[in-house]
Design a protein around this motif. Structure first.
Motif, short mmCIF file in Angstrom:
data_model
loop_
_atom_site.label_atom_id
_atom_site.label_comp_id
_atom_site.label_asym_id
_atom_site.label_seq_id
_atom_site.Cartn_x
_atom_site.Cartn_y
_atom_site.Cartn_z
N ARG A 124 7.81 5.10 54.19
CA ARG A 124 6.88 3.99 54.42
C ARG A 124 6.83 3.05 53.22
O ARG A 124 6.51 1.88 53.35
CB ARG A 124 5.49 4.54 54.72
N SER A 125 7.16 3.56 52.03
CA SER A 125 7.18 2.73 50.82
C SER A 125 8.44 1.86 50.74
O SER A 125 8.65 1.20 49.74
CB SER A 125 7.10 3.63 49.59
N GLN A 126 9.28 1.91 51.77
CA GLN A 126 10.54 1.17 51.86
C GLN A 126 11.61 1.73 50.95
O GLN A 126 12.50 1.02 50.51
CB GLN A 126 10.34 -0.33 51.62
N MET A 127 11.52 3.02 50.64
CA MET A 127 12.54 3.70 49.85
C MET A 127 13.43 4.52 50.78
O MET A 127 12.92 5.22 51.65
CB MET A 127 11.90 4.62 48.80
#
Length: 134
Positions: A124-127
């Motif tokens: 969800r943190s775009q990692m």
């Protein structure tokens, strides 16, 4: 529930246009080659691991125009994933999906890891993370 031993850091993945040139750059920075250069046609990549102390990088170049590496390079992204080993790949995937991660690549065998299964998830943190079964 998270098991404290579920995720152990393994490497950071770096996309590169030219594997040989990237290896020379990392050698200049005191990295040493770990293992052999490998090719994985399932993932359309050629790569090598290099280490500097406890830190490991995976240098990856595209084998074809269809390689996902090209998408990162076109956007100017070089450092594009973190990788972790896990004792139970399916449990780790289930846990991360429950936390809101999106499964990007279903478990597949990987040449670089003696045909152990790997998977990619987008947090969800775009990692982007890679998981390797132990």
């Amino acid at each position: 529930m998270l098991n404290n031993n579920m995720f152990t850091f393994h490497h950071v993945g770096l996309a590169c246009k030219n594997l040989k040139k990237e290896m020379l750059t990392h050698e200049m920075l005191n990295y040493e080659i770990e293992g052999e250069i490998f090719e994985d046609t399932n993932q359309q990549i050629r790569g090598v691991f290099m280490i500097n102390g406890a830190f490991r990088v995976e240098l990856l170049e595209a084998l074809s125009e269809d390689s996902p590496i090209n998408n990162y390079l076109k956007k100017g992204i070089r450092m594009y994933h973190q990788c972790f080993t896990t004792p139970n790949l399916e449990n780790a995937i289930d846990y991360l999906v429950q936390q809101g991660a999106m499964l990007i690549v279903q478990p597949i065998e990987a040449v670089a890891f003696e045909h152990r299964k790997i998977s990619f998830l987008y947090l969800r943190s775009q990692m982007l993370i890679e998981l390797i079964e132990q």
